[in-house]
Each structure stands twice: as structure tokens, then as C-alpha cells.
Design a protein around this motif. Structure first.
Motif, PDB file in Angstrom:
ATOM      1  N   ASN A   4      36.610  32.714  28.627  1.00 50.00           N
ATOM      2  CA  ASN A   4      37.107  32.231  29.899  1.00 50.00           C
ATOM      3  C   ASN A   4      37.260  33.400  30.869  1.00 50.00           C
ATOM      4  OD1 ASN A   4      37.358  29.565  28.927  1.00 50.00           O
ATOM      5  ND2 ASN A   4      39.315  30.083  27.964  1.00 50.00           N
ATOM      6  N   ARG A   5      37.602  33.099  32.101  1.00 48.20           N
ATOM      7  CA  ARG A   5      37.877  34.162  33.055  1.00 48.20           C
ATOM      8  C   ARG A   5      39.027  35.028  32.565  1.00 48.20           C
ATOM      9  NH1 ARG A   5      36.277  34.164  38.263  1.00 48.20           N
ATOM     10  NH2 ARG A   5      38.305  34.932  38.948  1.00 48.20           N
ATOM     11  N   LEU A   6      38.934  36.304  32.876  1.00 46.49           N
ATOM     12  CA  LEU A   6      40.019  37.193  32.514  1.00 46.49           C
ATOM     13  C   LEU A   6      41.278  36.816  33.291  1.00 46.49           C
ATOM     14  CD1 LEU A   6      38.101  40.593  32.571  1.00 46.49           C
ATOM     15  CD2 LEU A   6      38.608  39.135  30.593  1.00 46.49           C
ATOM     16  N   THR A   7      42.419  37.003  32.658  1.00 42.98           N
ATOM     17  CA  THR A   7      43.678  36.737  33.348  1.00 42.98           C
ATOM     18  C   THR A   7      44.171  38.015  34.008  1.00 42.98           C
ATOM     19  OG1 THR A   7      45.080  37.291  31.457  1.00 42.98           O
ATOM     20  CG2 THR A   7      44.237  35.022  31.592  1.00 42.98           C
ATOM     21  N   LYS A   8      44.982  37.857  35.029  1.00 35.57           N
ATOM     22  CA  LYS A   8      45.529  39.047  35.679  1.00 35.57           C
ATOM     23  C   LYS A   8      46.464  39.794  34.725  1.00 35.57           C
ATOM     24  CE  LYS A   8      49.355  36.715  38.095  1.00 35.57           C
ATOM     25  NZ  LYS A   8      49.935  36.403  39.433  1.00 35.57           N
ATOM     26  N   GLU A   9      47.103  39.057  33.797  1.00 31.07           N
ATOM     27  CA  GLU A   9      47.988  39.713  32.834  1.00 31.07           C
ATOM     28  C   GLU A   9      47.193  40.647  31.925  1.00 31.07           C
ATOM     29  OE1 GLU A   9      50.009  36.347  34.553  1.00 31.07           O
ATOM     30  OE2 GLU A   9      48.083  36.436  33.488  1.00 31.07           O
ATOM     31  N   GLU A  10      46.005  40.208  31.484  1.00 25.39           N
ATOM     32  CA  GLU A  10      45.147  41.071  30.663  1.00 25.39           C
ATOM     33  C   GLU A  10      44.742  42.317  31.434  1.00 25.39           C
ATOM     34  OE1 GLU A  10      42.384  38.450  27.756  1.00 25.39           O
ATOM     35  OE2 GLU A  10      42.155  37.982  29.896  1.00 25.39           O
ATOM     36  N   ILE A  11      44.270  42.107  32.645  1.00 25.91           N
ATOM     37  CA  ILE A  11      43.792  43.223  33.449  1.00 25.91           C
ATOM     38  C   ILE A  11      44.918  44.203  33.739  1.00 25.91           C
ATOM     39  CG2 ILE A  11      42.793  43.878  35.668  1.00 25.91           C
ATOM     40  CD1 ILE A  11      41.273  41.187  35.600  1.00 25.91           C
ATOM     41  N   PHE A  12      46.101  43.692  34.102  1.00 25.34           N
ATOM     42  CA  PHE A  12      47.243  44.573  34.373  1.00 25.34           C
ATOM     43  C   PHE A  12      47.612  45.373  33.126  1.00 25.34           C
ATOM     44  CE2 PHE A  12      49.202  41.720  37.935  1.00 25.34           C
ATOM     45  CZ  PHE A  12      48.111  41.996  38.746  1.00 25.34           C
ATOM     46  N   LYS A  13      47.585  44.728  31.974  1.00 25.32           N
ATOM     47  CA  LYS A  13      47.919  45.413  30.725  1.00 25.32           C
ATOM     48  C   LYS A  13      46.957  46.565  30.457  1.00 25.32           C
ATOM     49  CE  LYS A  13      48.157  44.642  25.718  1.00 25.32           C
ATOM     50  NZ  LYS A  13      47.992  43.630  24.629  1.00 25.32           N
ATOM     51  N   TRP A  14      45.653  46.309  30.574  1.00 27.42           N
ATOM     52  CA  TRP A  14      44.648  47.343  30.314  1.00 27.42           C
ATOM     53  C   TRP A  14      44.763  48.489  31.314  1.00 27.42           C
ATOM     54  CZ3 TRP A  14      40.418  43.017  30.258  1.00 27.42           C
ATOM     55  CH2 TRP A  14      40.555  42.261  29.080  1.00 27.42           C
ATOM     56  N   CYS A  15      45.023  48.148  32.565  1.00 28.45           N
ATOM     57  CA  CYS A  15      45.096  49.168  33.606  1.00 28.45           C
ATOM     58  C   CYS A  15      46.370  49.999  33.514  1.00 28.45           C
ATOM     59  CB  CYS A  15      45.002  48.522  34.987  1.00 28.45           C
ATOM     60  SG  CYS A  15      43.383  47.795  35.340  1.00 28.45           S
ATOM     61  N   SER A  16      47.373  49.498  32.822  1.00 28.90           N
ATOM     62  CA  SER A  16      48.665  50.184  32.732  1.00 28.90           C
ATOM     63  C   SER A  16      48.722  51.212  31.612  1.00 28.90           C
ATOM     64  CB  SER A  16      49.793  49.158  32.532  1.00 28.90           C
ATOM     65  OG  SER A  16      49.878  48.292  33.643  1.00 28.90           O
ATOM     66  N   ILE A  17      47.694  51.288  30.793  1.00 31.21           N
ATOM     67  CA  ILE A  17      47.693  52.242  29.678  1.00 31.21           C
ATOM     68  C   ILE A  17      47.424  53.647  30.216  1.00 31.21           C
ATOM     69  CG2 ILE A  17      46.553  52.900  27.524  1.00 31.21           C
ATOM     70  CD1 ILE A  17      45.771  49.907  27.233  1.00 31.21           C
ATOM     71  N   PRO A  18      48.280  54.626  29.930  1.00 32.93           N
ATOM     72  CA  PRO A  18      48.011  55.998  30.371  1.00 32.93           C
ATOM     73  C   PRO A  18      46.671  56.493  29.830  1.00 32.93           C
ATOM     74  CG  PRO A  18      50.271  55.776  29.613  1.00 32.93           C
ATOM     75  CD  PRO A  18      49.576  54.498  29.233  1.00 32.93           C
ATOM     76  N   LYS A  19      45.972  57.230  30.636  1.00 31.63           N
ATOM     77  CA  LYS A  19      44.626  57.660  30.240  1.00 31.63           C
ATOM     78  C   LYS A  19      44.643  58.488  28.954  1.00 31.63           C
ATOM     79  CE  LYS A  19      44.574  61.790  33.199  1.00 31.63           C
ATOM     80  NZ  LYS A  19      43.901  62.480  34.323  1.00 31.63           N
ATOM     81  N   GLU A  20      45.737  59.207  28.714  1.00 36.63           N
ATOM     82  CA  GLU A  20      45.828  60.028  27.506  1.00 36.63           C
ATOM     83  C   GLU A  20      45.883  59.177  26.240  1.00 36.63           C
ATOM     84  OE1 GLU A  20      47.351  62.056  31.048  1.00 36.63           O
ATOM     85  OE2 GLU A  20      47.945  60.169  30.072  1.00 36.63           O
ATOM     86  N   GLU A  21      46.239  57.898  26.379  1.00 39.82           N
ATOM     87  CA  GLU A  21      46.380  57.029  25.211  1.00 39.82           C
ATOM     88  C   GLU A  21      45.171  56.123  24.975  1.00 39.82           C
ATOM     89  OE1 GLU A  21      50.020  54.848  25.558  1.00 39.82           O
ATOM     90  OE2 GLU A  21      51.201  56.631  26.113  1.00 39.82           O
TER      91      GLU A  21
END
Length: 298
Positions: free
Chosen positions: A4-21
Motif C-alpha cells: 500500500n502507499r507509505l504512511t507518514k508515520e513510517e516516513i517520519f520514523k525512518w527520517c528521524s533515525i540519526p545518520k550515525e545509527e
């Protein structure tokens, strides 16, 4: 295969991960290689290209690539090594990703202009290689409206592609395989993955992005149609290298590349489901994301 279409919650979660992690996250969809800046990425890519041709030449086998007309910085490194080290490209086959068409679906003149991707490649790639080393013209395969099946037929005849060197759009396009948005029909991931060379009308957001990047948002400078190879050719590859080094413009799509299941909403996510070796090569600022620094709790 369909998501299905990606949810904004999924996208926000992925984008919130610090790059070092990011490299420590489970179930990444691609390998991740981060370099300090664009120049470092493009130098490494150009050297990778040269090394692959040398390896195959030594083995006496052809090299088969899919190449974009952007990014192009890596080509300077590749061409320099070809000319200096006398690397023969006589056994290199190149499937070019796409070409612009005018509003009536016809090709524009081949020239060193923005509107001619073939002209761009002649100027930054073929035209800089010594004649005795250069790729034979019959091995430079462009999608053409007068023989629309030729690229797919040649890919099948050659037994598929070795490497796709892929520039990626901010909304996940690869070549001009954009998210299909026509409300009259729906395509599954499997259907889109089998897509052949075809004429497409560009999505509005792609035209906006290209016009903003090059022409001060003068939309009239962007041709509204193109002919593009489909995923059928690209998914025949042994490996795919995503070349993404343009900073803030691509920060979100990089996170989607790393975490999303295949979806036609971001077509780039389809590739890891079919190609066994996929790497995202990017920069420190491109893989970072403002949501990873967002203040919370205030």
C-alpha cells in the motif's frame, strides 16, 4: 508483490533515525556507503567504473551497463583513467536510460543542450574518449521512438546487464520510471517491474524539480514527455549502484530507499526485490535528515 502507499508515520520514523545509527538498523534493503562529500563519491564511482571494465577485459567478457545522463561528475574520473591507462571500451555495451521528447512525443535535436540527453552524453562522455578506445556507436543503445522494442531485445540477446549506475529522483524515479498516478488504472509492483521501454508524460513534480534546479523554475524549459527504458532492462542487472549526492533535495528518498518495501509510490524501492547486489552511495549531508534533529517535547 504489492504494498500500500507509505504512511507518514513510517516516513517520519525512518527520517528521524540519526545518520550515525543507520548502518546498525535491522533489515536494510540496500548496502549503505557514506562518504564525506560529493567529490569523494563521484571520484570513487568513476574508479569503480574503470575497474569493472578492466576486470571484464582481462576476463575476455563484455561489460554491460545502464547509464544515466545525470549525475555526470563520475564520468570525468572514468574518462581520465580510460585515456591515461588506455582502457579499451570496444567491448562495452551501454543502455542509456532515457531521452526527452517534445509535447507531441517526438525527439528533440541532438545537441549539447539540456533538452538533449544524447547530446549531453556526447559532450561529457563519448566526446572526451580517445577514438581508438571509444565505445562503438552500435553499442550505445538509446531508447528510440522508431524502434521502441530494440533496447529490450538487445538486453535479452546480451543476457542482461552487469551494473546499473543509477541517479535517483527526489520522489524515487529511476530513469523516467516515475510513480504511476493515473486514476484510470493501477499497476502492481510486479506489473511495473516487467515494464518495457515506453513513452511517458512526466509527472508535474519532476518537471518542477528539474526547472527549479536548472532554470529558476521556468517550467517551459522542461520537455513534458520522454522515452525511457523500463524496469525490465534494469532488473536484469547483477548489481545496482544508487548515486545520490545532492544534499537536502534527496534526504527523504534516501531513507525510503533504505527501509521501504517495494512500492510503485517510490519506484526505486522495487530494485532490491529483484537485483541481488544493491548499494546506496551517498554523502554525509545527503544521508542526514532534519527530522533526526527535530526538537521534541517542547
Amino acid at each position: 508483490m504489492q504494498t500500500n502507499r507509505l504512511t507518514k508515520e513510517e516516513i517520519f520514523k525512518w527520517c528521524s533515525i540519526p545518520k550515525e545509527e543507520l548502518k546498525n538498523q535491522p533489515n536494510l534493503k540496500t548496502k549503505l556507503e557514506i562518504r564525506k562529500d560529493k567529490a569523494t563519491v563521484m571520484t570513487e564511482l568513476g574508479n569503480m567504473m574503470a575497474d569493472e571494465v578492466i576486470k571484464h577485459n582481462n576476463q575476455g567478457i563484455p561489460t554491460k551497463w545502464v547509464l544515466p545522463a545525470g549525475p555526470t561528475d563520475e564520468y570525468a574520473i572514468f574518462v581520465e583513467r580510460v585515456n591515461k591507462e588506455r582502457i579499451s571500451l570496444k567491448n562495452l555495451w551501454i543502455f542509456h536510460m532515457d531521452e526527452f521528447l517534445d509535447w507531441e512525443g517526438r525527439p528533440l535535436p541532438v545537441a549539447d543542450t539540456y533538452e538533449s540527453l544524447e547530446g549531453t552524453m556526447n559532450a561529457c562522455f563519448y566526446g572526451r574518449i580517445d577514438d581508438e578506445l571509444n565505445v562503438p556507436e552500435e553499442q550505445r543503445i538509446w531508447p528510440r521512438i522508431n524502434n521502441i522494442d530494440y533496447a529490450d531485445e538487445m538486453c535479452e540477446k546480451l543476457g542482461g546487464v552487469d551494473t546499473v549506475w543509477a541517479g535517483i529522483g527526489a520522489t524515487g524515479l529511476v530513469a523516467f520510471n516515475e510513480a504511476p498516478r493515473n486514476y484510470c488504472y493501477r499497476l502492481t509492483v510486479d506489473e511495473y517491474a516487467k515494464g518495457k521501454t515506453r513513452i511517458v508524460e512526466l509527472n508535474d513534480d519532476s518537471m518542477l524539480a528539474m526547472s527549479q534546479r536548472s532554470f529558476g523554475c521556468c517550467l517551459d524549459r522542461i520537455p513534458p514527455k520522454a522515452i525511457t527504458i523500463g524496469f525490465r532492462i534494469m532488473l536484469s542487472a547483477k548489481r545496482c549502484i544508487y548515486m545520490v549526492a545532492t544534499g537536502t533535495w534527496k534526504q527523504t528518498v534516501c531513507r525510503i530507499i533504505l527501509f521501504s518495501e517495494p512500492t510503485t509510490e517510490y519506484p526505486v524501492t522495487i530494485i532490491p526485490a529483484y537485483v541481488p547486489d544493491v548499494t546506496l552511495m551517498t554523502t554525509e549531508d545527503t544521508i542526514d535528515h532534519p527530522l533526526a534533529h527535530e526538537m521534541k517535547g517542547w
